[in-house]
Write a protein that holds these residues in place. Structure first.
Motif, mmCIF file in Angstrom:
data_model
loop_
_atom_site.group_PDB
_atom_site.id
_atom_site.type_symbol
_atom_site.label_atom_id
_atom_site.label_comp_id
_atom_site.label_asym_id
_atom_site.label_seq_id
_atom_site.Cartn_x
_atom_site.Cartn_y
_atom_site.Cartn_z
ATOM 1 N N ALA A 110 0.859 -1.074 0.006
ATOM 2 C CA ALA A 110 0.013 0.033 0.038
ATOM 3 C C ALA A 110 0.790 1.410 -0.023
ATOM 4 O O ALA A 110 0.542 2.274 -0.772
ATOM 5 C CB ALA A 110 -1.040 -0.007 1.165
ATOM 6 N N VAL A 111 1.894 1.313 0.878
ATOM 7 C CA VAL A 111 2.705 2.663 0.866
ATOM 8 C C VAL A 111 3.485 2.814 -0.689
ATOM 9 O O VAL A 111 3.683 3.960 -0.965
ATOM 10 C CB VAL A 111 3.769 2.324 1.964
ATOM 11 C CG1 VAL A 111 4.942 3.596 1.946
ATOM 12 C CG2 VAL A 111 3.057 2.371 3.392
ATOM 13 N N LEU A 112 3.789 1.691 -1.202
ATOM 14 C CA LEU A 112 4.372 1.856 -2.598
ATOM 15 C C LEU A 112 3.161 2.449 -3.449
ATOM 16 O O LEU A 112 3.644 3.383 -4.262
ATOM 17 C CB LEU A 112 4.677 0.466 -3.057
ATOM 18 C CG LEU A 112 5.562 0.562 -4.641
ATOM 19 C CD1 LEU A 112 6.441 1.595 -4.855
ATOM 20 C CD2 LEU A 112 6.144 -1.079 -4.791
ATOM 21 N N VAL B 278 -5.660 0.626 7.022
ATOM 22 C CA VAL B 278 -5.336 2.224 6.978
ATOM 23 C C VAL B 278 -4.690 2.465 5.825
ATOM 24 O O VAL B 278 -4.926 3.307 5.044
ATOM 25 C CB VAL B 278 -4.667 2.725 8.311
ATOM 26 C CG1 VAL B 278 -4.050 4.038 8.094
ATOM 27 C CG2 VAL B 278 -5.609 2.772 9.290
ATOM 28 N N TRP B 279 -3.445 1.944 5.525
ATOM 29 C CA TRP B 279 -2.347 2.160 4.461
ATOM 30 C C TRP B 279 -3.331 1.866 3.108
ATOM 31 O O TRP B 279 -3.054 2.471 2.194
ATOM 32 C CB TRP B 279 -1.292 1.368 4.496
ATOM 33 C CG TRP B 279 -0.317 2.628 5.331
ATOM 34 C CD1 TRP B 279 0.069 1.974 6.718
ATOM 35 C CD2 TRP B 279 0.124 3.742 5.007
ATOM 36 N NE1 TRP B 279 0.852 3.069 7.128
ATOM 37 C CE2 TRP B 279 0.861 4.215 6.100
ATOM 38 C CE3 TRP B 279 0.019 4.365 4.000
ATOM 39 C CZ2 TRP B 279 1.445 5.323 6.216
ATOM 40 C CZ3 TRP B 279 0.599 5.733 3.763
ATOM 41 C CH2 TRP B 279 1.374 6.060 4.985
ATOM 42 N N MET B 280 -3.995 0.675 2.966
ATOM 43 C CA MET B 280 -4.715 0.311 1.997
ATOM 44 C C MET B 280 -5.800 1.244 1.507
ATOM 45 O O MET B 280 -5.947 1.849 0.471
ATOM 46 C CB MET B 280 -5.485 -1.042 1.803
ATOM 47 C CG MET B 280 -4.534 -2.261 2.089
ATOM 48 S SD MET B 280 -3.932 -2.516 0.353
ATOM 49 C CE MET B 280 -3.010 -4.042 0.649
ATOM 50 N N ALA C 39 -13.737 -1.869 5.672
ATOM 51 C CA ALA C 39 -12.313 -2.350 6.061
ATOM 52 C C ALA C 39 -12.181 -1.315 7.441
ATOM 53 O O ALA C 39 -11.344 -1.847 8.544
ATOM 54 C CB ALA C 39 -11.339 -1.786 4.991
ATOM 55 N N LEU C 40 -12.439 -0.010 7.461
ATOM 56 C CA LEU C 40 -12.203 0.828 8.599
ATOM 57 C C LEU C 40 -12.891 0.475 9.792
ATOM 58 O O LEU C 40 -12.550 0.594 10.658
ATOM 59 C CB LEU C 40 -12.075 2.135 8.157
ATOM 60 C CG LEU C 40 -11.007 2.732 7.307
ATOM 61 C CD1 LEU C 40 -11.077 4.158 6.780
ATOM 62 C CD2 LEU C 40 -9.615 2.553 8.083
ATOM 63 N N LYS C 41 -14.224 0.182 9.477
ATOM 64 C CA LYS C 41 -15.146 -0.194 10.618
ATOM 65 C C LYS C 41 -14.445 -1.525 11.197
ATOM 66 O O LYS C 41 -13.997 -1.725 12.668
ATOM 67 C CB LYS C 41 -16.268 -0.720 10.267
ATOM 68 C CG LYS C 41 -17.126 0.596 9.629
ATOM 69 C CD LYS C 41 -18.187 1.052 10.689
ATOM 70 C CE LYS C 41 -18.475 2.575 10.580
ATOM 71 N NZ LYS C 41 -19.352 2.812 9.404
ATOM 72 N N VAL D 50 -6.310 8.189 11.407
ATOM 73 C CA VAL D 50 -7.462 9.517 11.180
ATOM 74 C C VAL D 50 -7.489 9.911 9.927
ATOM 75 O O VAL D 50 -8.488 10.164 9.284
ATOM 76 C CB VAL D 50 -6.734 10.668 12.242
ATOM 77 C CG1 VAL D 50 -7.637 12.023 12.003
ATOM 78 C CG2 VAL D 50 -6.859 10.241 13.829
ATOM 79 N N MET D 51 -6.131 10.037 9.329
ATOM 80 C CA MET D 51 -6.278 10.579 7.754
ATOM 81 C C MET D 51 -7.064 9.361 6.855
ATOM 82 O O MET D 51 -7.728 9.751 5.918
ATOM 83 C CB MET D 51 -4.911 10.303 7.127
ATOM 84 C CG MET D 51 -4.024 11.329 7.538
ATOM 85 S SD MET D 51 -4.515 13.124 7.167
ATOM 86 C CE MET D 51 -5.146 13.699 8.556
ATOM 87 N N ALA D 52 -7.140 8.029 7.150
ATOM 88 C CA ALA D 52 -7.723 7.130 6.348
ATOM 89 C C ALA D 52 -9.305 7.452 6.817
ATOM 90 O O ALA D 52 -10.046 7.374 5.906
ATOM 91 C CB ALA D 52 -7.273 5.782 6.744
#
Ligand code: RAM
Length: 466
Positions: free
Chosen positions: A292-294, A352-354, A368-370, A391-393
């Protein structure tokens, strides 16, 4: 004018400066009794928080060097006089223990002065008066955290490590953009990283600056990918054509290197996952995060290429990004559970990263975040660095209320626990936790915790979107 009575051997005095400070400390020392006939021997311990005062430094058994503990043994040969302590410290409390005077005199601490150091101009950042006391406090403590980390470079922590880390720099640069706006300092840090690369073009995760700039020999896959991100955000604020020209290749080199670290399925390999920081968590499976970071970094690299007028490269980067995104969905998305599973684990970090990398659809991002918020799943998030991205996600997925609530409970939890500046680690369920095996070396004014002001100004008050 301190209310210090004469102190004999074994006595101690604790001074509370009332706020977290970074700077040089001097003590005004006098004596009571006969002319001193022997040096005074003092131990001086400086603490960022009150709970550090309760820790005995001789009991420290952590794995980070004990040299980070702010404690001095000092002989004072001449009294009366000003005692200037030798280092720059980060502290609110000072404990002076008199180990020895002589039977003929006692020591008096009649004054204490701290000359503070920062490269932030406090006048440049307006305090917040939002009508919401909690937000105003979060904002103020966040800016104090950032200012105290702003020295010759953006340091990660003025007590420890006192150096420039790429991951921390990204969050400092964002908060700086809504407060002190010292873009020259951001630029200096970008050039330091770009100018100190390993022979293969990779960027170190952190820089020493004294006595001369030198890269640390640590490489972190996710941190290196933040370089194009920080550069793109810096250019958004400054439009600095010189910086784009000078730093573009260094930024692209981080992407190219990462793209060379793929496995047979075309996703970051095991080494890349191992080279990721993401959060202080030994149990966390980082393979989903690495992918995800990539993907996230590729989007910023694409924007840089567009700025440079390099349209074919921007298109190629967009294509690589989309390919990786599809592969990441195939490998990590589990339809039946409606979330990402990495190495058999459902962790908040992976969701989060995804989400930040726009791998799932908006509806999938929300489910996913839930899932990520369920406390019974996966390794817990442990650092404000990870919580910032959580928080950003949430904001990215349109879950604004949840984002605001998390800001208030997580960073607000630190305030309730007595924070004057935000801390390096905070796990509300384990307040004394230390990734280093000892609270004394935890940094209590830490770069990556400084983002509440950014979140409040950019998103909560102005309705901005991630
Ligand atoms: C620690 C510091 C720093 C962080 C690295 C990965 O040494 O807390 O802020 O970026 O870890």
């Amino acid at each position: 004018g301190l209310p210090s009575g004469p102190l004999a051997g074994g006595d101690e005095l604790v001074l509370d400066f009332g706020a977290h400070l970074v700077g040089r400390l001097s003590l005004d020392l006098r004596y009571d009794g006969s002319h001193p006939d022997a040096p005074a021997l003092l131990r001086i311990f400086l603490a960022e928080t009150a709970d550090e005062l309760r820790e005995a430094s001789e009991d420290y058994r952590g794995w980070l060097a004990r040299g980070w503990i702010q404690e001095e043994s000092v002989h004072v040969d001449e009294l009366p006089g000003m005692l200037a302590l030798p280092r720059r410290y980060a502290f609110r409390y000072v404990r002076v223990t008199v180990l020895s005077t002589s039977p003929k005199y006692s020591l008096i601490v009649s004054g204490a002065v701290c000359e503070t150091e920062t490269s932030a101009d406090p006048e440049a950042a307006a305090p917040l008066h939002s009508g919401d006391e909690e937000l105003d406090r979060l904002h103020a403590v966040s800016l104090r955290t950032l200012a105290n980390c702003m020295q010759d470079v953006f340091e990660d922590g003025p007590k420890r490590d006192q150096r420039l880390w790429l991951g921390d720099l990204r969050l400092q640069a964002l908060t700086n953009s809504v407060s002190f706006r010292r873009f020259d300092l951001v630029k200096r840090c970008l050039y330091l990283f770009a100018g100190s690369r390993f022979p293969d073009g990779r960027m170190s995760a952190c820089m020493f600056t004294k006595p001369v700039p030198a890269a640390d020999d640590t490489y972190l896959f996710d941190y290196a990918l933040m370089f194009p991100v920080i550069l793109e955000e810096y250019l958004r604020d400054t439009d600095d054509a010189e910086a784009l020209e000078d730093l573009y290749d260094a930024a692209m080199a981080q992407i190219e290197y990462a793209l060379g670290q793929l496995d047979a399925d075309g996703l970051p390999n095991a080494q890349a996952a191992k080279d990721c920081f993401i959060d202080w968590s030994d149990d966390l499976d980082k393979s989903g995060c690495a992918a995800a970071v990539l993907i996230y970094g590729l989007e910023y690299a694409r924007r840089l290429a567009l700025r440079k007028g390099d349209v074919p490269r921007a298109d190629a980067l967009a294509e690589r990004r989309e390919l990786l995104r599809r592969r990441a969905m195939e490998r990590f998305w589990e339809e039946s559970r409606q979330c990402f599973v990495s190495g058999g684990q459902i962790s908040a970090a992976t969701q989060v990263w995804m989400v930040l990398a726009d791998v799932p659809s908006p509806a999938q991002a929300r489910t996913a975040l839930k899932t990520a918020s369920r406390p019974d799943l996966g390794p817990r998030m442990t650092t404000p660095y990870m919580h910032h991205y959580y928080v950003m996600a949430l904001l990215r997925a349109g879950l604004r209320e949840e984002a605001a609530a998390h800001l208030r409970t997580y960073w607000g939890g630190m305030l309730d626990a007595g924070a004057d500046t935000f801390w390096e680690c905070w796990d509300p369920r384990d307040p004394a936790a230390s990734p280093y095996g000892g609270l004394l070396v935890n940094s209590r004014c830490h770069a990556w915790s400084c983002t509440p002001a950014y979140i409040i100004r950019r998103f909560l008050l102005s309705g901005g979107t991630v």
